[in-house]
Design an enzyme around this catalytic site. Structure first.
Site, PDB file in Angstrom:
ATOM      1  CE1 TYR A  82      -2.852  -3.028   0.608  1.00 41.10           C
ATOM      2  CE2 TYR A  82      -3.497  -2.526   2.564  1.00 41.10           C
ATOM      3  CZ  TYR A  82      -3.516  -3.339   1.722  1.00 41.10           C
ATOM      4  OH  TYR A  82      -4.339  -4.447   1.904  1.00 41.10           O
TER       5      TYR A  82
ATOM      6  CD  GLN B 199     -14.851  -4.697  -8.975  1.00 38.29           C
ATOM      7  OE1 GLN B 199     -15.147  -5.293 -10.122  1.00 38.29           O
ATOM      8  NE2 GLN B 199     -13.980  -3.527  -9.011  1.00 38.29           N
TER       9      GLN B 199
ATOM     10  CD  GLU C 217     -24.261   4.871   9.026  1.00 35.15           C
ATOM     11  OE1 GLU C 217     -25.480   5.380   8.883  1.00 35.15           O
ATOM     12  OE2 GLU C 217     -23.859   4.487   7.997  1.00 35.15           O
TER      13      GLU C 217
END
Length: 271
Positions: free
Chosen positions: A51, A192, A239
């Site tokens: 990353y 996706q 959430e």
């Protein structure tokens, strides 16, 4: 975080069931997102050599004011560190970039040809205390079974693509038989699939006063799969963590399982 928000790995280490993924985060802006996630209550931050952002994760953890022992840092060694000596070097690089004396979970990012050599380096780091838990990522069942034939230490985690469209129940069963936990990257499918607008998830969300995203995460967590959702928005971060007050019924889970396609969305696997 309460006990029901953790899973216990095969060496007794407790790992948060819901972590925060960082693979798109870079620079100062990325660091601020990690800080926001930590402030929202996340205690597992997932990064990787690949990353290119271990440095900002380390900076965020250092600047957060949260005691290091309360934060679970996962990172992964990629193909540029494939081999025993290169893996040893990669572990030291990660420790340096993360500004820490130890890594909570260190994974081999893919089933490289040199994975066994790399795992020797991980095992040494584990035994020396530089790493609290070790494992693998993106191994299918066949690759996993071949890999553990020569392991002194059974991998604690296999981090793989897993979501409502690709549940991978047989892989999880194989892993659990040998003592390895499954952790899901892409629990929201990375765009996706229109998962947030999935009618089954929306209907269950309405029933439980939750979002489709929360139902999608709860579906996996309730079946013993840790998850690493990503979001740059504080409300959604909160959430995604706020799922532990809901219990889906067997009927709910069966409904969601209708979404199963048995197919990867990313081309990683040939299960």
């Amino acid at each position: 975080m309460t006990d029901n928000q953790y899973m216990t790995l095969n060496n007794g280490v407790k790992m948060p069931l819901v972590g925060f993924g960082t693979w798109t985060l870079r620079g100062e802006q990325g660091k601020q997102v990690v800080l926001e996630a930590l402030a929202a209550g996340y205690r597992l931050i997932d990064t990787a050599h690949m990353y290119g952002n271990e440095d900002i994760v380390g900076q965020a953890v250092a600047e957060s004011g949260i005691p290091r022992e309360e934060i679970f840092i996962t990172t992964k060694l990629c193909g540029t560190r494939a081999g025993y000596k290169l893996a040893c070097q990669g572990i030291e690089e990660s420790l340096d970039r993360l500004q820490t004396d130890y890594i909570d979970l260190l994974l081999i990012h893919e089933p490289y040809a040199e994975a066994a050599e790399m795992y020797c380096a991980l095992t040494e780091a584990y035994r020396s205390g530089k790493v609290r838990a070790i494992g693998i990522s993106n191994f299918n069942a066949r690759e996993y079974l071949a890999f553990i034939e020569n392991c002194d230490i059974i991998p604690m985690v296999n981090q793989v693509e897993c979501h409502v469209y690709y549940r991978r129940k047989e892989l999880q069963k194989t892993l659990e038989t040998h003592g390895t936990k499954m952790q899901a990257w892409s629990p929201f499918t990375e765009g996706q699939k229109p998962i947030f607008h999935e009618p089954i998830l929306q209907a269950l969300g309405k029933e439980y006063s939750k979002t489709s995203a929360q139902i999608a995460l709860q579906y996996l967590v309730q079946q013993g799969i840790a998850v690493i959702p990503k979001s740059s928005h504080r409300k959604r971060m909160e959430e995604n963590l706020n799922i532990f007050d809901t219990t889906l019924t067997a009927e709910d889970i069966a409904q969601i399982h209708q979404l199963e396609t048995g197919k990867t969305l990313f081309g990683w696997y040939d299960d």
